[in-house]
Write a protein that holds these residues in place. Structure first.
Motif, mmCIF file in Angstrom:
data_model
loop_
_atom_site.group_PDB
_atom_site.id
_atom_site.type_symbol
_atom_site.label_atom_id
_atom_site.label_comp_id
_atom_site.label_asym_id
_atom_site.label_seq_id
_atom_site.Cartn_x
_atom_site.Cartn_y
_atom_site.Cartn_z
ATOM 1 N N GLU A 54 20.154 19.273 -14.665
ATOM 2 C CA GLU A 54 20.088 19.500 -15.947
ATOM 3 C C GLU A 54 20.983 18.976 -16.966
ATOM 4 O OE1 GLU A 54 20.109 23.486 -18.171
ATOM 5 O OE2 GLU A 54 18.840 23.462 -16.383
ATOM 6 N N ASN A 70 15.959 16.253 -13.674
ATOM 7 C CA ASN A 70 15.749 17.558 -14.518
ATOM 8 C C ASN A 70 16.912 17.163 -15.876
ATOM 9 O OD1 ASN A 70 14.908 19.797 -15.579
ATOM 10 N ND2 ASN A 70 16.193 21.259 -14.722
ATOM 11 N N HIS A 72 19.069 13.705 -17.995
ATOM 12 C CA HIS A 72 18.795 12.494 -18.871
ATOM 13 C C HIS A 72 19.033 11.093 -18.018
ATOM 14 C CE1 HIS A 72 18.892 11.035 -23.209
ATOM 15 N NE2 HIS A 72 18.471 9.933 -22.502
ATOM 16 N N GLN A 86 11.139 17.792 -13.634
ATOM 17 C CA GLN A 86 11.367 19.168 -14.001
ATOM 18 C C GLN A 86 11.549 19.204 -15.700
ATOM 19 O OE1 GLN A 86 14.358 20.316 -11.635
ATOM 20 N NE2 GLN A 86 13.129 20.552 -9.837
ATOM 21 N N PRO A 87 11.426 20.267 -16.098
ATOM 22 C CA PRO A 87 11.168 20.841 -17.676
ATOM 23 C C PRO A 87 12.078 20.204 -18.688
ATOM 24 C CG PRO A 87 10.841 22.656 -16.375
ATOM 25 C CD PRO A 87 11.041 21.655 -15.186
ATOM 26 N N LYS A 88 13.468 19.908 -18.130
ATOM 27 C CA LYS A 88 14.182 19.271 -18.782
ATOM 28 C C LYS A 88 14.558 17.919 -18.793
ATOM 29 C CE LYS A 88 16.404 23.575 -20.181
ATOM 30 N NZ LYS A 88 17.539 24.473 -20.163
ATOM 31 N N CYS A 90 14.385 13.958 -19.224
ATOM 32 C CA CYS A 90 14.082 12.869 -20.114
ATOM 33 C C CYS A 90 14.511 11.624 -19.462
ATOM 34 C CB CYS A 90 15.141 13.245 -21.109
ATOM 35 S SG CYS A 90 15.068 12.285 -22.486
ATOM 36 N N GLY A 105 7.058 19.863 -20.530
ATOM 37 C CA GLY A 105 8.487 19.648 -21.178
ATOM 38 C C GLY A 105 9.357 18.260 -20.757
ATOM 39 N N ALA A 106 9.172 17.715 -19.786
ATOM 40 C CA ALA A 106 9.488 16.725 -19.382
ATOM 41 C C ALA A 106 8.944 15.419 -20.242
ATOM 42 C CB ALA A 106 9.122 16.258 -17.943
#
Length: 132
Positions: A54, A70, A72, A86-88, A90, A105-106
């Motif tokens: 993340e 997770n 960017h 995963q949720p974070k 991007c 969230g992804a």
């Protein structure tokens, strides 16, 4: 993805606070906690796993068997096996995968393209409006 076999070990780490400018090729497993400006590709011929945490930022193409994101990513992502978002996560780029797992969230700003290779039969969809 790995069947009854264990996933390959993560033997390499690009640590938080580290920035790499240039292409990265790895074998077996790689975890990215830092920044990479360049392409990340798994060596051919061995099963591979790539983890983008993340806190990581990758600008460039990613290609491996099992990819877990997770962080960017700016660039296309190719997962020859499983892609886990995963949720974070991007992603700004097109995503190609054999199997996809996406958590709430992804986000993806690009096209989703399943990799061909298996001719799986698609299930028949029933229309609720027609009572079928």
């Amino acid at each position: 993805m790995f069947g009854k076999k264990n996933p390959p070990p993560i033997k390499s780490l690009i640590a938080n606070g580290t920035r790499i400018e240039g292409d990265v090729t790895f074998s077996e497993g790689l975890r990215v906690d830092g920044a990479v400006v360049g392409h990340i590709k798994a060596a051919e011929g061995k099963v591979s796993i790539l983890v983008v945490s993340e806190v990581a930022e990758v600008t460039g193409r990613i290609e491996a068997d099992h990819v877990i994101i997770n962080g960017h990513v700016k660039g296309p992502v190719v997962a020859h096996g499983l892609l886990e978002l995963q949720p974070k996560a991007c992603i700004e780029g097109d995503v190609s995968y054999k199997a996809l797992e996406m958590h709430q969230g992804a986000t993806i700003s690009g096209q989703l393209k399943p990799l061909s290779g298996e001719n799986r039969e698609k299930p028949t969809l029933l229309l609720a409006a027609n009572g079928q």
